[in-house]
Scaffold this motif. Structure first.
Motif, mmCIF file in Angstrom:
data_model
loop_
_atom_site.group_PDB
_atom_site.id
_atom_site.type_symbol
_atom_site.label_atom_id
_atom_site.label_comp_id
_atom_site.label_asym_id
_atom_site.label_seq_id
_atom_site.Cartn_x
_atom_site.Cartn_y
_atom_site.Cartn_z
ATOM 1 N N ASP A 147 0.868 -1.174 0.000
ATOM 2 C CA ASP A 147 0.000 0.000 0.000
ATOM 3 C C ASP A 147 0.901 1.219 0.000
ATOM 4 O O ASP A 147 1.231 1.765 1.058
ATOM 5 C CB ASP A 147 -0.872 -0.039 1.271
ATOM 6 N N PRO A 148 1.343 1.675 -1.203
ATOM 7 C CA PRO A 148 2.405 2.688 -1.261
ATOM 8 C C PRO A 148 2.187 3.911 -0.375
ATOM 9 O O PRO A 148 3.118 4.303 0.340
ATOM 10 C CB PRO A 148 2.470 3.043 -2.751
ATOM 11 N N PRO A 149 0.990 4.546 -0.345
ATOM 12 C CA PRO A 149 0.889 5.747 0.496
ATOM 13 C C PRO A 149 1.108 5.431 1.970
ATOM 14 O O PRO A 149 1.785 6.172 2.685
ATOM 15 C CB PRO A 149 -0.555 6.236 0.280
ATOM 16 N N PHE A 150 0.576 4.296 2.433
ATOM 17 C CA PHE A 150 0.752 3.924 3.836
ATOM 18 C C PHE A 150 2.195 3.480 4.076
ATOM 19 O O PHE A 150 2.743 3.689 5.155
ATOM 20 C CB PHE A 150 -0.196 2.799 4.235
ATOM 21 N N ALA A 151 2.808 2.868 3.065
ATOM 22 C CA ALA A 151 4.191 2.394 3.219
ATOM 23 C C ALA A 151 5.128 3.563 3.519
ATOM 24 O O ALA A 151 6.078 3.429 4.293
ATOM 25 C CB ALA A 151 4.640 1.647 1.969
ATOM 26 N N ARG A 152 4.849 4.719 2.925
ATOM 27 C CA ARG A 152 5.697 5.898 3.196
ATOM 28 C C ARG A 152 5.576 6.304 4.670
ATOM 29 O O ARG A 152 6.544 6.708 5.303
ATOM 30 C CB ARG A 152 5.279 7.070 2.292
ATOM 31 N N PRO A 161 2.204 -3.792 8.720
ATOM 32 C CA PRO A 161 1.088 -3.858 7.770
ATOM 33 C C PRO A 161 0.102 -4.982 8.090
ATOM 34 O O PRO A 161 -1.106 -4.833 7.855
ATOM 35 C CB PRO A 161 1.784 -4.108 6.422
ATOM 36 N N ALA A 162 0.589 -6.105 8.628
ATOM 37 C CA ALA A 162 -0.333 -7.213 8.942
ATOM 38 C C ALA A 162 -1.352 -6.784 9.999
ATOM 39 O O ALA A 162 -2.547 -7.104 9.896
ATOM 40 C CB ALA A 162 0.465 -8.422 9.433
ATOM 41 N N VAL A 163 -0.893 -6.035 10.999
ATOM 42 C CA VAL A 163 -1.817 -5.539 12.029
ATOM 43 C C VAL A 163 -2.713 -4.448 11.432
ATOM 44 O O VAL A 163 -3.919 -4.391 11.708
ATOM 45 C CB VAL A 163 -1.051 -5.026 13.268
ATOM 46 N N GLY A 164 -2.129 -3.613 10.572
ATOM 47 C CA GLY A 164 -2.931 -2.578 9.901
ATOM 48 C C GLY A 164 -4.079 -3.198 9.122
ATOM 49 O O GLY A 164 -5.236 -2.769 9.230
ATOM 50 N N ARG A 165 -3.780 -4.229 8.358
ATOM 51 C CA ARG A 165 -4.842 -4.892 7.572
ATOM 52 C C ARG A 165 -5.865 -5.554 8.490
ATOM 53 O O ARG A 165 -7.056 -5.592 8.191
ATOM 54 C CB ARG A 165 -4.246 -5.946 6.639
ATOM 55 N N ALA A 202 -3.830 11.810 2.789
ATOM 56 C CA ALA A 202 -4.625 10.632 2.408
ATOM 57 C C ALA A 202 -6.089 10.997 2.135
ATOM 58 O O ALA A 202 -6.891 10.124 1.798
ATOM 59 C CB ALA A 202 -4.552 9.580 3.523
ATOM 60 N N GLY A 203 -6.437 12.278 2.282
ATOM 61 C CA GLY A 203 -7.820 12.703 2.056
ATOM 62 C C GLY A 203 -8.762 12.196 3.135
ATOM 63 O O GLY A 203 -9.971 12.069 2.918
#
Ligand SMILES: C[S@@+](CC[C@H](N)C(=O)[O-])C[C@H]1O[C@@H](n2cnc3c(N)ncnc32)[C@H](O)[C@@H]1O
Length: 216
Positions: free
Chosen positions: A19-24, A39-43, A101-102
């Motif tokens: 998820d490029p924007p979140f990856a930054r 990211p695993a917890v984020g998802r 991220a809007g």
């Protein structure tokens, strides 16, 4: 100590489409050495928002906004998230990321001590993500349960604390003993709390997922 075998974590990470924007934001968190979720917890958090039809979220511990981005993205248009952070600089970073991220319209960053601020927000919330000061986990539990709607979900991060909650497993301990003791006490209390149905998951640093029982 890593809870999940690194090869298993690597396998699961490779399945993630990214998820490029979140990856930054994650990279920024890493560069600043902020203790953000992966990211695993984020998802997992995003999935819970969708599965529970969540409209209102409370988060304790914003850091630079990484987990709040996952929580906010799949809220319905009238959904909202309140996230509490004691460090104004971190809160500022998070606000910037919500703008980019809007998602800023649905996120309110509350700057201050969660011990006080948790008494200034009004429930009910559908989902609460508890990821702030570990010494506050137990003192805040009753307030957080009272803010949760029946059927609502309380997710608590770091309940395995690099394995240090298991006596003698990590020697010498690397974590602050007071934090370890506080998390261990919280886990015991959570497991025995009849208001909640709780499952402890060995995801990353350990997540406790508790559903508030009752219908009204
Ligand atoms: C584990 S980090 C939060 C990480 C974030 N949830 C994420 O995964 O992206 C915990 C945050 O809680 C904040 N914090 C610590 N004590 C606090 C308090 N008493 N009230 C509010 N925030 C606090 C810290 O400054 C830190 O940024």
């Amino acid at each position: 100590m890593q809870i999940v075998d690194p090869d298993i974590e690597g396998y699961l990470a490779a399945l993630d489409p990214g998820d490029p924007p979140f990856a930054r934001v994650a990279a920024e968190g890493e560069a600043l050495r902020l203790p953000i979720v992966n990211p695993a917890v984020g998802r997992f958090l995003e999935m819970l928002v969708i599965a529970t039809g969540t409209h209102r979220v409370l988060e304790i511990g914003t850091a630079n906004g990484y987990s709040a981005l996952w929580l906010a993205r799949s809220l319905p248009p009238d959904g909202e998230i309140f996230t509490m952070e004691i460090d104004p600089e971190r809160a500022g970073l998070a606000r910037g990321h919500f703008q980019e991220a809007g998602l800023a319209e649905r996120v309110s960053v509350i700057v201050g001590d969660a011990a006080r601020m948790a008494h200034k927000v009004a429930g009910p919330f559908d989902l609460i993500f508890n990821d702030g000061d570990k010494l506050q986990y137990e003192p805040l539990l009753d307030r957080l349960v009272s803010l949760l709607r029946p059927g609502g979900v309380l997710v608590t991060d770091n309940v395995l604390w690099d394995g240090e909650v298991v006596p003698g497993l990590v020697t010498p301990p690397r974590r602050e003993p007071a934090d370890t003791a506080a998390i261990a006490a919280y886990n015991r209390r959570l497991a025995a709390d009849h208001r909640l149905a709780t499952s402890f998951l060995p995801l990353r640093d350990g997540l406790a997922v508790s559903v508030r029982r009752g219908t009204s």
